[in-house]
Design an enzyme around this catalytic site. Structure first.
Site, short mmCIF file in Angstrom:
data_model
loop_
_atom_site.label_atom_id
_atom_site.label_comp_id
_atom_site.label_asym_id
_atom_site.label_seq_id
_atom_site.Cartn_x
_atom_site.Cartn_y
_atom_site.Cartn_z
N GLU A 311 -3.60 7.75 1.24
CA GLU A 311 -2.29 7.39 0.38
C GLU A 311 -0.83 8.29 1.05
OE1 GLU A 311 -3.01 6.03 -3.54
OE2 GLU A 311 -2.36 8.38 -4.27
N HIS A 340 -28.16 8.15 11.04
CA HIS A 340 -29.54 7.13 10.80
C HIS A 340 -28.38 6.02 10.25
CE1 HIS A 340 -33.61 9.18 11.45
NE2 HIS A 340 -32.71 10.50 10.77
N LYS A 444 0.32 -3.12 -7.28
CA LYS A 444 0.53 -2.95 -8.83
C LYS A 444 1.20 -4.41 -9.01
CE LYS A 444 0.13 1.58 -9.90
NZ LYS A 444 0.40 3.17 -10.61
#
Length: 513
Positions: A311, A340, A444
């Protein structure tokens, strides 16, 4: 060669038990000298930031997270008293809560920086000695709400709810608050006596909490951004309620700040870290950052760093307004689990990353049994760290190693402060602003438009008359794809809306019964 380079490049703070090894990064011997002009600018930018220069031009705000752990560098007496007053309030409130013994659980309602920091700290430092069990609502997923509520069904009356939102208008947090209040109502437990707000003074949430008579309100300062808020009330209140030593947490950050405030690249771990990012990605973010902490307690660190770094550094434009598309992608989990999972690709696949190993030298607080003669599980963990680091280097893959003695409030504070300053330095090196986030606001705004369209759909449908997304979109003067998505969402959640699939989305039919 590797020993000589390691011996020359290992940076240690003996008094902090901290080490930074950059010897496996591919940068030329004269790199620090060649970047001296950028380095000097970054040191100067950081000094002005700490002195109170406006650093968030979008909102006309200072950026003062460094002041939170050293009030003596705050640019004026009012800010200093605000910080000290909040700390005093947190300490007295949590002491009272612990003395009462009423609350066994704490539910944190927040999102982004209002949840990621507290979650990381809680997971890293939690123990069986915690004063309260801490849980989080950090999304607006109804099923996610229900999963958390099911864990609190028998302890509602002894659950303290902390709602964290600077503006009070963040929809995900507001939804979590509304859902939690409804959960309390269903259980027959009054919500307000169990509710605490951490928010901006005079915000929508602050006014709501005051009107409803919530138990307590703590301030969020406008000069603190969400991703750097973990040492404000946002992070300190949850940690203190959990029983974590917040003074040691702040002291660790202050100690790292003192080391990395010094304008000397040879002794400044944060500047060296930022320069490694710069060198690895050619100043363009061309390499991903893989965080590999070899300690379960630090598993959420990569998730926390995703927001702090991405950000802050993911920006379309530089300070001059040029299109640059900067950023560094961050991912990771923990070692040796990752060996793994995706270490196979890291070693043998596309070479588009640099790794950061985080070593915790102390294996556990108590004695360890041998899993083999004279070998413990902790020995294996150390062996896997060193082995993976060597395996990557053998295939020309770059890595950094950070070492701390153990995971404590002090060292967690130290790590957070290290990366906060490295982010600021890197932003200066590449000429961007780390302290605004226009892309978040764009998302938003788009979400608001989607919800506004959805509210129009059911009233526009005629019961018993099937419609396609195209037809309804034309009627509402809306985008057909957005309309189709809204219709399919409503059909999955509204019992009266029937969805009959066609040969393609354009031929799907929706009928309100």
């Amino acid at each position: 060669m590797s020993w000589t380079r390691f011996d020359r490049q290992l940076l240690r703070y003996h008094d902090l038990g901290f080490g930074l090894d950059t010897s496996r990064m591919h940068f030329p011997e004269d790199f620090f000298v060649s970047q001296s002009e950028k380095i000097a600018r970054a040191f100067a930018d950081n000094a002005r930031l700490e002195a109170g220069e406006i650093a968030n031009p979008d909102e006309g705000r200072m950026v003062g997270h460094y002041w939170l752990r050293d009030v003596n560098i705050a640019p004026d007496a009012t800010l200093k008293q605000d910080i000290l007053g909040t700390l005093k309030s947190i300490r007295s409130f949590t002491a009272e809560i612990h003395a009462q013994g009423k609350f066994t659980h704490v539910l944190i309602v927040g999102i982004g920086g209002s949840a990621l920091g507290p979650q990381f700290v809680a997971d890293a430092l939690g123990s069986k000695a915690d004063k309260a069990r801490i849980l989080f609502l950090d999304n607006t997923d109804p099923d996610g709400f229900d999963r958390v509520f099911s864990q609190l069904a028998d302890v509602v009356a002894s659950t303290l709810v902390v709602v964290i939102s600077k503006s009070g208008g963040t929809k995900e947090t507001r939804n979590g608050m509304v859902e939690t209040a409804a959960f309390f109502a269903r259980s027959g437990t009054p919500f307000s006596p169990n509710a605490v707000a951490v928010t901006g003074v005079g915000s929508e949430l602050d006014l709501h909490a005051e009107k409803q008579g919530w138990l307590k309100r703590f301030p969020m300062f406008d000069w603190i951004g969400g991703r750097t808020s973990v040492m404000s009330a946002v992070g300190l209140l949850p940690a203190a309620l959990q029983g974590i030593d917040i003074d040691a947490f702040l002291a660790g950050a202050a100690a790292m700040d003192a080391k990395t405030r010094v304008a000397d690249v040879q002794t400044n771990a944060a500047m060296q870290l930022a320069l490694m990012w710069f060198a690895a990605g050619a100043g363009k973010g061309k390499k991903d950052m893989v965080i590999l902490p070899y300690k379960d307690r630090l598993m959420l660190f990569s998730k926390y760093l995703q927001q702090l770094i991405m950000e802050s550094l993911g920006k379309e434009k530089d300070l001059a307004g040029n299109i640059v598309h900067q950023g560094i992608a961050v991912y990771g989990n923990k070692g040796s689990t990752d060996q793994h999972a995706y270490v196979q690709q890291l070693r043998d696949g596309i070479n588009n990353f640099f790794a950061t190993f985080i070593e915790v030298r102390k294996s556990r607080s108590g004695d360890s049994c041998d899993v083999e003669p004279n070998v413990t599980s902790g020995d294996y963990l150390q062996g896997f760290l060193r082995g993976t680091r060597t395996a990557l280097a053998q295939n020309n893959r770059q890595s950094i190693t950070i070492s701390i003695p153990e995971v404590t409030p002090f060292t967690v504070g130290l790590l957070i402060a290290l990366y906060e300053r490295a982010v600021g330095f890197y932003a200066s090196l590449v000429g961007i602003n780390a302290y605004h986030q226009p892309g978040v606001e764009a998302g938003k705004k788009a979400a608001t438009e989607v919800l506004a369209l959805q509210k129009k759909i059911l009233p526009a449908l005629v019961p018993g008359v099937g419609v396609t997304a195209d037809t309804l979109a034309e009627k509402l003067q809306a985008d057909p794809e957005s309309t189709w998505h809204a219709l399919t969402h409503l059909a999955a959640n509204h019992p009266g809306l029937v969805f009959v699939p066609g040969a393609s989305p354009a031929l799907d039919v929706f009928t309100l019964s």
